[in-house]
Design a protein around this motif. Structure first.
Motif, PDB file in Angstrom:
ATOM      1  N   SER A  49       4.210   8.371   6.198  1.00  0.00           N
ATOM      2  CA  SER A  49       4.334   6.956   6.506  1.00  0.00           C
ATOM      3  C   SER A  49       5.687   6.369   6.262  1.00  0.00           C
ATOM      4  O   SER A  49       6.630   7.048   5.978  1.00  0.00           O
TER       5      SER A  49
ATOM      6  N   THR B 292       8.125   3.557   1.091  1.00  0.00           N
ATOM      7  CA  THR B 292       7.502   2.638   0.161  1.00  0.00           C
ATOM      8  C   THR B 292       8.503   2.225  -0.893  1.00  0.00           C
ATOM      9  O   THR B 292       9.319   3.031  -1.341  1.00  0.00           O
TER      10      THR B 292
ATOM     11  N   THR C  50       1.958   2.298  -0.083  1.00  0.00           N
ATOM     12  CA  THR C  50       2.053   2.120   1.363  1.00  0.00           C
ATOM     13  C   THR C  50       2.858   0.873   1.704  1.00  0.00           C
ATOM     14  O   THR C  50       2.987  -0.048   0.902  1.00  0.00           O
TER      15      THR C  50
ATOM     16  N   GLN D 121      -3.381   3.062   4.894  1.00  0.00           N
ATOM     17  CA  GLN D 121      -2.960   1.862   5.609  1.00  0.00           C
ATOM     18  C   GLN D 121      -4.161   0.929   5.805  1.00  0.00           C
ATOM     19  O   GLN D 121      -5.311   1.338   5.696  1.00  0.00           O
TER      20      GLN D 121
ATOM     21  N   PRO E  57       2.887   8.850   1.093  1.00  0.00           N
ATOM     22  CA  PRO E  57       2.180   8.065   0.094  1.00  0.00           C
ATOM     23  C   PRO E  57       1.075   8.834  -0.617  1.00  0.00           C
ATOM     24  O   PRO E  57       0.799   8.592  -1.797  1.00  0.00           O
TER      25      PRO E  57
END
Length: 574
Positions: free
Chosen positions: A8, A11, A203, A262, A271
């Motif tokens: 992802s 973060t 996230t 998410q 994550p």
């Protein structure tokens, strides 16, 4: 089971003491043309490679390290170089690179299909709403919390006042981490056991798949759940006995949100790795993982239907996740995972026509799911089939394996109640055959499940109030709902038999191997049905009678439907 893990966006949360953060070459205030075409990657180091050597190899391949995890051996890397992944794959210091954030919008039907089992289809919800309402009965004083009569799941594993609660309710010295879409720490049936200070969100909301960010930074607070899945899981594990709503398996255990999912329900690789590392470093005793790795239902190392880049991506997902699981387990964490909702024998998975479920290729271009023949020896559903994980199948109110639950003689460790809407006398849908647990109020309102007066609009949602404090609860089903029952029993085991943790003063610890041995060894044996090929009959309001079959194999004490049995909270602590 709630999907996913691929990879992802960056973060900004602190991962752990072991996470080394390095700023990228350009700041957000000085975006260049190169930055506009840059991609993020998870780069996995070869075992034994020094951090300095790995960074040098990444730089030589054309990448810039954004952050790195020296304990597990990976880095989040940004690069605009067209051949970066290939160069990283070729480096002797690196296993390779996998795209961390796939750019593109997931179509609504992908998410709807993934939710169809757990939240039911729109047609099924409409049928449930049209059915006659039943009078809500509440528990008598001393027999549990008010909604205990609706918790057939707790009765099935003897997590009740007459069962395990009389011996062990769990300890605040024991921590369960919920690696999920978040946890609503303000819910009145979670707040007493929730530790906001120890919770983390790894996230960043992605507007292209998650919708408009709720906060300016797109990084939600660590006590928020904008999906509802993680809150339901946390409630099943540890809702307190506090005179409102439901009670969890371990009603006095410590709950920590370790968010890796998410809002849309996708779980990306970086994550998830960070969450597992944090669990190990923070002294968490058990983690619940009700998801699988996106975009592949099965991660295959050499499937001929996949491109070389896709094969490499899947190899990295398998190895990186395994390293993170090994690290967490070495620090005292027992990982518990859902087996999945595809009604598939994981030992003979056959054909996968749902992958990739996130519609982009290795270069970020839109693609569609395609049919792949799955070889059980080279393809894994991660983390359910990863090593060191307790994998949980789902059962319905009658005790049968739920119609949607995955199974398999090699993969199934234990089973637990997860709900089965059609496990009824006549095969017709009944919401009460699902699992009831906490529902964030803001989501209940946003989804139209609660009206302006705060009254539920359909039988899938229940309200309970203690004076002017009200809590909302929703019925869901899935192996996602089964896994937290097992995680809760594991937490009871650590509470009962754990010893002082010198690494984390004031807490308890128990070797994961011991916790697992007690969890599996005290589960109630359930034999395969006779005949072994079981036929499910579902009476649908729109499709009529629907049948499906699943074949069970193995002896009563270890078979494909139930593993080593259905978890038993009372036996585990007696």
């Amino acid at each position: 089971m709630r999907r996913r893990i691929l990879s992802s966006a960056v973060t900004l949360s602190v991962v752990a003491a072991t996470l080394v953060v390095t700023q990228s070459a350009s700041s957000a205030d000085s975006t260049t043309a190169a930055d506009a075409t840059a991609h993020d990657y998870v780069v996995l180091y070869e075992p034994g490679t020094a951090e300095t050597d790995a960074r040098a190899a990444i730089q030589a391949a054309g990448g810039t390290v954004v952050s790195s995890n020296t304990e597990v051996g990976y880095a989040l890397v940004r690069s605009a170089a067209a051949g970066f992944a290939q160069a990283a794959d070729a480096s002797p210091a690196l296993v390779g690179a996998a795209r961390n954030r796939s750019i593109g919008k997931a179509p609504a039907e992908v998410r709807a299909d993934a939710d169809a089992v757990e939240r039911l289809t729109e047609a099924e919800r409409a049928a449930a709403a049209a059915a006659p309402r039943t009078t809500l009965g509440k528990a008598a004083k001393g027999t549990g919390d008010p909604l205990s009569p609706l918790q057939w799941d707790m009765a099935a594993i003897r997590a009740t006042p007459a069962g395990s609660y009389a011996t062990e309710k769990g300890s605040k010295k024991v921590t369960v981490g919920i690696i999920d879409t978040g946890v609503d720490g303000s819910h009145p049936d979670i707040a007493p056991n929730f530790d906001a200070a120890a919770s983390r969100n790894f996230t960043t909301d992605m507007p292209d798949i998650d919708g408009v960010c709720e906060v300016a930074s797109c990084v939600d607070p660590a006590d928020v759940d904008d999906d509802g899945h993680g809150t339901h899981v946390a409630s099943t594990i540890g809702s307190p006995l506090n005179g409102i709503g439901v009670a969890g398996v371990a009603p006095e255990v410590h709950l920590v949100n370790i968010r890796a999912g998410q809002d849309s329900g996708y779980f990306f690789l970086q994550p998830t790795l960070d969450a597992l590392t944090y669990a190990g470093d923070a002294g968490v005793d058990v983690v619940n993982m009700s998801f699988y790795v996106d975009p592949w239902l099965f991660n295959c190392t050499a499937n001929p239907a996949d491109s070389p880049a896709e094969q490499q991506e899947q190899r990295i997902v398998v190895e990186a996740t395994q390293r993170a699981l090994d690290y967490a387990r070495s620090k005292g964490v027992l990982p518990v995972s859902a087996s999945g909702n595809e009604a598939t024998d994981l030992g003979v998975p056959g054909v996968d026509a749902s992958s990739p479920d996130y519609p982009v290729d290795a270069e970020g271009d839109p693609i569609a799911a395609r049919e792949r023949t799955i070889d059980n020896s080279t393809c894994l559903s991660v983390p359910a089939e990863s090593d060191g994980v307790v994998t949980v199948n789902s059962t319905g109110p009658s005790g049968r394996k739920a119609y949607y639950s995955n199974y398999g003689t090699e993969q199934s460790d234990v089973s637990a109640p997860g709900g089965d809407a059609y496990d009824t006398a006549n095969g017709r849908l009944d919401p009460k055959a699902l699992v009831l647990a906490a529902y964030p109020q803001h989501l209940a309102v946003a989804n139209g499940d609660v009206d302006a007066a705060g009254v539920p609009t359909n039988p899938m949602v229940v309200r309970d109030c203690d004076g002017d404090v009200c809590g909302y609860y929703q019925y869901l089903q899935g192996t996602s709902m089964a896994a937290p029952h097992a995680a809760g029993v594991a937490a009871l085991i650590v509470s009962r038999y754990g010893t002082k943790d010198p690494a984390h003063p004031g807490t308890l610890t128990l070797a994961p191997s011991v916790t697992e041995q007690v969890l599996l060894g005290t589960a109630t044996d359930v034999p395969c049905p006779v005949p072994a090929q079981f036929t499910y009959r579902r009476v649908s309001a729109t499709a009529g009678v629907v049948t499906s079959t699943a074949t069970c194999a193995g002896p009563a004490d270890d078979n494909g439907f139930y593993g080593q049995g259905v978890v038993d909270a009372l036996s585990a602590v007696s």
